[in-house]
Design a protein around this motif. Sequence first.
Motif, PDB file in Angstrom:
ATOM      1  N   MET A 185     -38.688   7.611 -23.327  1.00 41.34           N
ATOM      2  CA  MET A 185     -37.915   8.614 -22.577  1.00 41.34           C
ATOM      3  C   MET A 185     -38.731   9.885 -22.366  1.00 41.34           C
ATOM      4  SD  MET A 185     -35.132   9.215 -21.032  1.00 41.34           S
ATOM      5  CE  MET A 185     -34.198  10.603 -20.402  1.00 41.34           C
ATOM      6  N   SER A 186     -39.516  10.252 -23.372  1.00 37.59           N
ATOM      7  CA  SER A 186     -40.317  11.472 -23.252  1.00 37.59           C
ATOM      8  C   SER A 186     -41.348  11.350 -22.140  1.00 37.59           C
ATOM      9  CB  SER A 186     -41.016  11.767 -24.584  1.00 37.59           C
ATOM     10  OG  SER A 186     -41.863  10.685 -24.948  1.00 37.59           O
ATOM     11  N   ARG A 187     -41.843  10.108 -21.887  1.00 38.70           N
ATOM     12  CA  ARG A 187     -42.801   9.925 -20.807  1.00 38.70           C
ATOM     13  C   ARG A 187     -42.139  10.063 -19.440  1.00 38.70           C
ATOM     14  NH1 ARG A 187     -46.398   4.692 -22.845  1.00 38.70           N
ATOM     15  NH2 ARG A 187     -47.231   5.676 -24.747  1.00 38.70           N
ATOM     16  N   LEU A 188     -40.883   9.702 -19.346  1.00 41.18           N
ATOM     17  CA  LEU A 188     -40.174   9.775 -18.075  1.00 41.18           C
ATOM     18  C   LEU A 188     -39.659  11.169 -17.769  1.00 41.18           C
ATOM     19  CD1 LEU A 188     -38.070   6.477 -18.201  1.00 41.18           C
ATOM     20  CD2 LEU A 188     -40.181   6.900 -16.924  1.00 41.18           C
ATOM     21  N   PHE A 189     -39.592  12.031 -18.793  1.00 40.66           N
ATOM     22  CA  PHE A 189     -38.982  13.355 -18.606  1.00 40.66           C
ATOM     23  C   PHE A 189     -39.693  14.184 -17.539  1.00 40.66           C
ATOM     24  CE2 PHE A 189     -38.272  17.810 -19.882  1.00 40.66           C
ATOM     25  CZ  PHE A 189     -36.886  17.837 -19.733  1.00 40.66           C
ATOM     26  N   PRO A 190     -41.041  14.246 -17.516  1.00 41.37           N
ATOM     27  CA  PRO A 190     -41.695  15.024 -16.444  1.00 41.37           C
ATOM     28  C   PRO A 190     -41.351  14.513 -15.053  1.00 41.37           C
ATOM     29  CG  PRO A 190     -43.243  14.549 -18.205  1.00 41.37           C
ATOM     30  CD  PRO A 190     -42.022  13.729 -18.473  1.00 41.37           C
ATOM     31  N   TYR A 191     -41.251  13.174 -14.911  1.00 38.65           N
ATOM     32  CA  TYR A 191     -40.926  12.611 -13.600  1.00 38.65           C
ATOM     33  C   TYR A 191     -39.477  12.922 -13.205  1.00 38.65           C
ATOM     34  CZ  TYR A 191     -45.248  10.061 -14.391  1.00 38.65           C
ATOM     35  OH  TYR A 191     -46.550   9.740 -14.635  1.00 38.65           O
ATOM     36  N   LEU A 192     -38.587  13.000 -14.194  1.00 36.18           N
ATOM     37  CA  LEU A 192     -37.209  13.377 -13.895  1.00 36.18           C
ATOM     38  C   LEU A 192     -37.129  14.825 -13.417  1.00 36.18           C
ATOM     39  CD1 LEU A 192     -35.313  11.694 -16.896  1.00 36.18           C
ATOM     40  CD2 LEU A 192     -35.410  10.936 -14.512  1.00 36.18           C
ATOM     41  N   LEU A 193     -37.984  15.677 -13.981  1.00 37.31           N
ATOM     42  CA  LEU A 193     -38.013  17.063 -13.532  1.00 37.31           C
ATOM     43  C   LEU A 193     -38.539  17.166 -12.103  1.00 37.31           C
ATOM     44  CD1 LEU A 193     -39.381  18.894 -16.713  1.00 37.31           C
ATOM     45  CD2 LEU A 193     -37.031  18.851 -15.879  1.00 37.31           C
ATOM     46  N   LEU A 194     -39.471  16.281 -11.743  1.00 37.88           N
ATOM     47  CA  LEU A 194     -40.042  16.314 -10.403  1.00 37.88           C
ATOM     48  C   LEU A 194     -39.139  15.667  -9.364  1.00 37.88           C
ATOM     49  CD1 LEU A 194     -43.776  15.388 -11.115  1.00 37.88           C
ATOM     50  CD2 LEU A 194     -42.906  17.588 -10.343  1.00 37.88           C
ATOM     51  N   ALA A 195     -38.220  14.822  -9.809  1.00 33.51           N
ATOM     52  CA  ALA A 195     -37.403  14.039  -8.874  1.00 33.51           C
ATOM     53  C   ALA A 195     -36.626  14.895  -7.880  1.00 33.51           C
ATOM     54  CB  ALA A 195     -36.463  13.118  -9.654  1.00 33.51           C
ATOM     55  N   PRO A 196     -35.925  15.969  -8.292  1.00 33.90           N
ATOM     56  CA  PRO A 196     -35.183  16.775  -7.293  1.00 33.90           C
ATOM     57  C   PRO A 196     -36.094  17.375  -6.229  1.00 33.90           C
ATOM     58  CG  PRO A 196     -34.435  17.290  -9.513  1.00 33.90           C
ATOM     59  CD  PRO A 196     -35.658  16.450  -9.662  1.00 33.90           C
ATOM     60  N   ALA A 197     -37.255  17.896  -6.653  1.00 34.86           N
ATOM     61  CA  ALA A 197     -38.181  18.490  -5.682  1.00 34.86           C
ATOM     62  C   ALA A 197     -38.714  17.432  -4.727  1.00 34.86           C
ATOM     63  CB  ALA A 197     -39.326  19.181  -6.416  1.00 34.86           C
ATOM     64  N   LEU A 198     -39.062  16.259  -5.257  1.00 31.41           N
ATOM     65  CA  LEU A 198     -39.570  15.181  -4.405  1.00 31.41           C
ATOM     66  C   LEU A 198     -38.507  14.698  -3.430  1.00 31.41           C
ATOM     67  CD1 LEU A 198     -41.617  13.107  -7.031  1.00 31.41           C
ATOM     68  CD2 LEU A 198     -42.496  14.635  -5.253  1.00 31.41           C
ATOM     69  N   PHE A 199     -37.266  14.661  -3.890  1.00 30.67           N
ATOM     70  CA  PHE A 199     -36.169  14.243  -3.011  1.00 30.67           C
ATOM     71  C   PHE A 199     -35.986  15.228  -1.866  1.00 30.67           C
ATOM     72  CE2 PHE A 199     -31.696  14.667  -1.810  1.00 30.67           C
ATOM     73  CZ  PHE A 199     -31.454  13.394  -1.305  1.00 30.67           C
ATOM     74  N   VAL A 200     -36.017  16.517  -2.173  1.00 29.77           N
ATOM     75  CA  VAL A 200     -35.843  17.536  -1.132  1.00 29.77           C
ATOM     76  C   VAL A 200     -36.980  17.457  -0.117  1.00 29.77           C
ATOM     77  CG1 VAL A 200     -35.829  20.021  -0.687  1.00 29.77           C
ATOM     78  CG2 VAL A 200     -34.484  19.080  -2.574  1.00 29.77           C
ATOM     79  N   VAL A 201     -38.222  17.338  -0.613  1.00 28.70           N
ATOM     80  CA  VAL A 201     -39.371  17.254   0.293  1.00 28.70           C
ATOM     81  C   VAL A 201     -39.280  16.003   1.160  1.00 28.70           C
ATOM     82  CG1 VAL A 201     -41.876  16.963   0.397  1.00 28.70           C
ATOM     83  CG2 VAL A 201     -40.888  18.607  -1.189  1.00 28.70           C
ATOM     84  N   GLY A 202     -38.915  14.878   0.548  1.00 35.64           N
ATOM     85  CA  GLY A 202     -38.827  13.637   1.300  1.00 35.64           C
ATOM     86  C   GLY A 202     -37.692  13.626   2.302  1.00 35.64           C
ATOM     87  N   ALA A 203     -36.507  14.090   1.873  1.00 36.18           N
ATOM     88  CA  ALA A 203     -35.318  14.004   2.725  1.00 36.18           C
ATOM     89  C   ALA A 203     -35.300  15.055   3.830  1.00 36.18           C
ATOM     90  CB  ALA A 203     -34.056  14.133   1.863  1.00 36.18           C
ATOM     91  N   PHE A 204     -35.806  16.249   3.536  1.00 36.48           N
ATOM     92  CA  PHE A 204     -35.686  17.344   4.496  1.00 36.48           C
ATOM     93  C   PHE A 204     -36.990  17.696   5.206  1.00 36.48           C
ATOM     94  CE2 PHE A 204     -32.268  18.013   1.407  1.00 36.48           C
ATOM     95  CZ  PHE A 204     -31.176  18.050   2.251  1.00 36.48           C
ATOM     96  N   PHE A 205     -38.091  17.034   4.814  1.00 37.11           N
ATOM     97  CA  PHE A 205     -39.352  17.306   5.501  1.00 37.11           C
ATOM     98  C   PHE A 205     -40.034  16.028   5.983  1.00 37.11           C
ATOM     99  CE2 PHE A 205     -43.998  17.842   5.406  1.00 37.11           C
ATOM    100  CZ  PHE A 205     -44.130  18.787   6.402  1.00 37.11           C
ATOM    101  N   LEU A 206     -40.353  15.128   5.059  1.00 31.74           N
ATOM    102  CA  LEU A 206     -41.113  13.937   5.436  1.00 31.74           C
ATOM    103  C   LEU A 206     -40.317  13.000   6.337  1.00 31.74           C
ATOM    104  CD1 LEU A 206     -42.927  13.111   2.065  1.00 31.74           C
ATOM    105  CD2 LEU A 206     -43.816  14.302   4.072  1.00 31.74           C
TER     106      LEU A 206
END
Length: 273
Positions: A1-22
């Motif tokens: 779980m600790s390895r996935l935590f950084p990716y979970l923190l990045l997920a909202p930002a990646l979603f916004v960039v993907g959905a509203f820009f890319l």
Amino acid sequence: MSRLFPYLLLAPALFVVGAFFLLPLGFSVAGAFEGKEGPTLENISRAVGLYRTDLLFTLLIVALSTALIGAGAIAIGGYLTLGRNRTARRILAALYRWPLFIPFIVAAQAMRGFIGQNGLMNNTLIWLGLMPAEWAQSFLDWRGIVITFVWKQLPFATLLVAGAMAALDRAGIEAAQNLGAGRARILFGIVIPQVARNIMVALVLSFVTMMSVLSVPIMISGQSPTMLTVAMAWRINAMGDYGTANALGLIACIASGLVAWAWLRNSVREAAR
């Protein structure tokens, strides 16, 4: 779980960039090559043929505004760093940030009342006796667009540049002052070379931002040629021609991307050295 935590923190930002820009960018690029019978270059050809002058006008306006923004940011940041009048530095530091919180559409409307033929600027100069009434003229043309862009975007660039200057080690500056170097020589010989990367970041971000603004050119100047954003809005609202509008948007993205690529390439070379 600790390895996935950084990716979970990045997920909202990646979603916004993907959905509203890319995702919208992908649809726009695909629409630029979409024709009635399949993929075509007709939209690109029409955009270049009809709006070649507008493209050149846009690049000149944005390039001139970017150059003035850079000069203003260096001047303000330099005085905040090297100025000796503390009162003047405090007043300048408090005043230059104000336009940062004003939207472009509000800035354009305010400038209409300020630089028009019967605007506040001309009326004030006439009232002070500095200009006869018959000399009053309207700046609601390309000059007004440049003035509005510079006034609105200068605080953003100055924050980046002045912040970088304030973070410099003062030892070199003080040593140059002790040796009798003037403020201009210190600014251009010591300060600017150390913050050149920050200046370029501010200019690239300002260039990209101004390339995408619609409210300023459409409200300040109704003349032709006009900026690409106005041409895109007209193709969609007046003619329902999304293909040509997407092609114009693609051209604007390429122009902005080339500027960003040139800066990144230069940064990589400097880092390699």
